[in-house]
Motif scaffolding. Structure first.
Motif, PDB file in Angstrom:
ATOM      1  N   ALA A   1      17.505  15.143  59.919  1.00  0.00           N
ATOM      2  CA  ALA A   1      17.146  14.468  61.183  1.00  0.00           C
ATOM      3  C   ALA A   1      16.188  13.346  60.918  1.00  0.00           C
ATOM      4  CB  ALA A   1      16.197  15.697  61.678  1.00  0.00           C
ATOM      5  N   VAL A   2      16.891  12.168  61.635  1.00  0.00           N
ATOM      6  CA  VAL A   2      15.813  10.795  61.245  1.00  0.00           C
ATOM      7  C   VAL A   2      15.226  10.718  62.761  1.00  0.00           C
ATOM      8  CG1 VAL A   2      16.115   8.504  60.932  1.00  0.00           C
ATOM      9  CG2 VAL A   2      17.629  10.151  59.749  1.00  0.00           C
ATOM     10  N   VAL A   3      13.920  10.486  62.727  1.00  0.00           N
ATOM     11  CA  VAL A   3      13.362   9.937  63.822  1.00  0.00           C
ATOM     12  C   VAL A   3      12.603   8.591  63.768  1.00  0.00           C
ATOM     13  CG1 VAL A   3      11.280  10.506  65.480  1.00  0.00           C
ATOM     14  CG2 VAL A   3      12.827  12.177  64.636  1.00  0.00           C
ATOM     15  N   THR A   4      13.073   7.474  64.556  1.00  0.00           N
ATOM     16  CA  THR A   4      12.810   6.232  64.411  1.00  0.00           C
ATOM     17  C   THR A   4      11.326   6.021  65.097  1.00  0.00           C
ATOM     18  OG1 THR A   4      13.982   5.563  66.343  1.00  0.00           O
ATOM     19  CG2 THR A   4      14.974   5.319  64.174  1.00  0.00           C
ATOM     20  N   ASN A   5      11.162   6.429  66.099  1.00  0.00           N
ATOM     21  CA  ASN A   5       9.919   6.358  66.766  1.00  0.00           C
ATOM     22  C   ASN A   5      10.023   7.562  67.959  1.00  0.00           C
ATOM     23  OD1 ASN A   5      11.766   4.946  68.685  1.00  0.00           O
ATOM     24  ND2 ASN A   5      11.367   3.172  67.351  1.00  0.00           N
ATOM     25  N   VAL A   6       8.674   7.765  68.549  1.00  0.00           N
ATOM     26  CA  VAL A   6       8.717   8.607  69.622  1.00  0.00           C
ATOM     27  C   VAL A   6       7.779   7.943  70.637  1.00  0.00           C
ATOM     28  CG1 VAL A   6       7.984  10.974  70.491  1.00  0.00           C
ATOM     29  CG2 VAL A   6       8.853  10.632  68.045  1.00  0.00           C
TER      30      VAL A   6
ATOM     31  N   PRO B   1      17.033  23.034  59.175  1.00  0.00           N
ATOM     32  CA  PRO B   1      16.808  24.144  58.250  1.00  0.00           C
ATOM     33  C   PRO B   1      15.795  23.833  57.201  1.00  0.00           C
ATOM     34  CG  PRO B   1      19.036  23.080  58.027  1.00  0.00           C
ATOM     35  CD  PRO B   1      18.339  22.352  59.073  1.00  0.00           C
ATOM     36  N   ARG B   2      15.555  24.975  56.604  1.00  0.00           N
ATOM     37  CA  ARG B   2      14.604  24.959  55.400  1.00  0.00           C
ATOM     38  C   ARG B   2      15.085  24.051  54.436  1.00  0.00           C
ATOM     39  NH1 ARG B   2      12.683  31.223  54.937  1.00  0.00           N
ATOM     40  NH2 ARG B   2      11.597  31.613  56.967  1.00  0.00           N
ATOM     41  N   ASN B   3      16.337  24.190  54.251  1.00  0.00           N
ATOM     42  CA  ASN B   3      17.056  23.352  53.114  1.00  0.00           C
ATOM     43  C   ASN B   3      17.504  21.971  53.463  1.00  0.00           C
ATOM     44  OD1 ASN B   3      19.066  24.104  54.702  1.00  0.00           O
ATOM     45  ND2 ASN B   3      20.534  24.785  53.194  1.00  0.00           N
ATOM     46  N   GLY B   4      16.975  21.551  54.674  1.00  0.00           N
ATOM     47  CA  GLY B   4      17.471  20.293  55.142  1.00  0.00           C
ATOM     48  C   GLY B   4      16.488  19.303  55.052  1.00  0.00           C
ATOM     49  N   LEU B   5      16.484  18.089  55.692  1.00  0.00           N
ATOM     50  CA  LEU B   5      15.514  16.971  55.385  1.00  0.00           C
ATOM     51  C   LEU B   5      15.366  16.378  56.994  1.00  0.00           C
ATOM     52  CD1 LEU B   5      14.477  14.921  53.559  1.00  0.00           C
ATOM     53  CD2 LEU B   5      16.682  13.520  53.462  1.00  0.00           C
ATOM     54  N   VAL B   6      13.946  15.988  56.813  1.00  0.00           N
ATOM     55  CA  VAL B   6      13.534  14.982  58.129  1.00  0.00           C
ATOM     56  C   VAL B   6      13.187  13.872  57.508  1.00  0.00           C
ATOM     57  CG1 VAL B   6      11.862  14.993  59.834  1.00  0.00           C
ATOM     58  CG2 VAL B   6      12.854  17.476  59.428  1.00  0.00           C
ATOM     59  N   ILE B   7      13.467  12.792  58.205  1.00  0.00           N
ATOM     60  CA  ILE B   7      13.069  11.410  57.849  1.00  0.00           C
ATOM     61  C   ILE B   7      12.363  10.780  59.085  1.00  0.00           C
ATOM     62  CG2 ILE B   7      14.132   9.292  56.841  1.00  0.00           C
ATOM     63  CD1 ILE B   7      16.368  10.626  55.926  1.00  0.00           C
TER      64      ILE B   7
END
Length: 488
Positions: A204-209, A235-241
């Motif tokens: 999951a990538v979030v550029t801005n909110v 998920p736990r084995n995922g990645l957030v950017i």
């Protein structure tokens, strides 16, 4: 969700049948898209057609998107009438109808499908089924998600990964969609109508909110909470950017699950970001920065697309590339060659010494970023901003922010509000943007043709015209460029 059929019905219902057939890649499945010419649905239609499904669709008018789909074998109807469904032989009727958020409940074609017992679903019902066997890289944000998605797709595809993708803008050489054969699928995650909450991204990538779509999210907190729900679905084995430079995105990082949550990478110009760009500078048509990777220098990052916001977008793409085991040198080279996406600071042409640019910017932070990019790319030149406000609700709720978004322009013209899916109730007007703005050279011009006419009368060699809006504002850029060429 507006599926038209309860998801809790017994096995074998029409709703469960189309889902099973889609998951099983049943090539006889008939899918009809209502509003197929839109950026979101046209991309989905292309993916479906490439996967071999029977695809049809309708829209109010023909477009480049419908022409492209027609060439792929999609049956297109340029009207939205009940007869598009009811006159079909039963064996040729769609098994499911996919609609865009802009399709009203009283749309006759939508009503006809529902009356015949055909499931009518939105993207938030459909995409999880379509992507059930893929690892999804989802890019969300108030601004920058199209370009960031495009950068990620370019880097992955250039590295030889046949990823699928759905992007809300045209990529030179790649279009806006492909089914792909690789397990990874990159999707621009649209927050409107809460669509992105149906995705379960591996990355999951979030550029801005920054608060937007007040017709869906009544307060900034409602908006932020939706993004929190989006990243929490990783998920736990995922990645957030997430972008460390944006307060809303950084707040997501601060509120992250401590254990056992997914891995997290921050990026930006801030000194505490994991992936960082330092010492930004512009040299002609190229912007450059020193690349810092977990506090260690990693050489230079060069981009052909202008603006600090695009440097941030490129950093997000590098973080995804690292997750996908793409060598840093290859990823940086792909980013350096990236020429931009359609309607994202798209230089339409130059005539009589005037440069004309078309951009999709419609939220105040997008307008600010686009004009700042123009100022950095064209220092010393007079910049004309032409802004078409998009939707009455956005204009009403973000009026102050809109009015203050033009600081980097020398002259500003504001056209009538583009209604999109809304109806004018008379409580806000484009003149209100002008009246609230502190800009010394801002004026209301009304229609697009009037805006083009005023520009053609006033433009001088060396001027830069930046046309911004998410509606049909691009016509101003086209009219101005055509007029300049006639004069040359």
């Amino acid at each position: 969700m507006d599926s038209g059929v309860s998801s809790g019905m017994d096995a074998g219902t029409p709703n469960q049948m189309w889902q099973a057939r889609l998951r099983n890649h049943d090539s006889t499945l008939r899918i009809h898209l209502l509003g197929i010419g839109g950026a979101g649905l046209s991309a989905i239609a292309q993916v479906l057609r490439e996967q071999g499904f029977v695809v049809s669709g309708s829209d109010r008018q023909a477009s480049r998107a419908t022409q492209r789909l027609s060439e792929l074998g999609v049956r297109i109807v340029t009207s939205q009438r009940a007869e598009n469904i009811t006159t079909l032989p039963e064996a040729e009727r769609p098994d499911v109808v996919l609609i865009s958020s802009a399709v009203a409940a009283d749309n006759p074609e939508r009503q006809a499908a529902a009356a015949l017992g055909i499931p009518v679903v939105k993207r938030d019902d459909f995409l999880p089924v379509l992507l059930a066997d893929r690892q999804v890289i989802a890019v969300a944000g108030s601004a920058g998600k199209s370009t960031t998605t495009a950068l990620i797709v370019t880097v992955l595809r250039d590295a030889g990964l046949d990823v699928g993708y759905i992007v809300g803008a045209e990529l030179p050489g790649y279009g806006n969609a492909a089914a792909g054969q690789h397990p990874l699928f990159v999707v621009e995650a649209d927050e409107y109508d809460h669509m992105f909450l149906s995705l379960r991204p591996t990355v999951a990538v979030v550029t801005n909110v920054v608060w937007d779509h007040p017709d869906c999210y009544p307060t900034p907190e409602h908006f932020w909470q939706a993004f929190k729900q989006f990243v929490d679905s990783t998920p736990r084995n995922g990645l957030v950017i997430t972008c460390a430079d944006d307060l809303g995105a950084d707040r997501l990082y601060e509120a992250r699950a401590t254990d056992p949550g997914p891995c997290w990478i921050t990026y930006g110009l801030a000194e505490y970001a994991d992936v960082q760009a330092l010492h930004l500078r512009t040299e002609g048509d190229t912007q450059r920065a020193e690349l810092i990777w977990w506090h260690a220098p990693k050489g230079e990052l060069a981009l052909r697309i202008p603006g600090a916001h695009n440097m941030r977008n490129a950093l997000a793409a590098l973080a995804v590339a690292s997750y996908c085991d793409i060598p840093m040198r290859a990823a940086v080279a792909s980013l350096a060659a990236f020429a931009g996406a359609g309607r994202r600071f798209e230089v339409k042409g130059e005539a009589n010494g005037v440069t004309v640019i078309d951009d999709y910017a419609h939220h105040p932070i997008k307008v600010e970023a686009t004009l700042a990019a123009a100022r950095s790319r064209y220092p010393g030149r007079r910049i004309w901003a032409v802004f078409q406000p998009h939707t009455f609700s956005r204009t009403r709720h973000l009026l102050a922010e809109m009015a203050n978004a033009f600081a980097d322009a020398d002259r500003v013209l504001v056209t009538d509000i583009y209604a999109a899916r809304e109806v004018d109730d008379g409580d806000v007007h484009a003149r209100d943007v002008v009246a609230a703005s502190p800009h010394p050279q801002i004026a209301y011009v009304g229609g697009l043709a009037e805006a083009a006419g005023q520009l053609l009368h006033a433009l001088q060699p060396g001027d830069v015209v930046v046309v911004m809006g998410a509606g049909d504002s691009h016509k101003v850029a086209e009219m101005v460029l055509a007029g300049l060429r006639r004069e040359s």
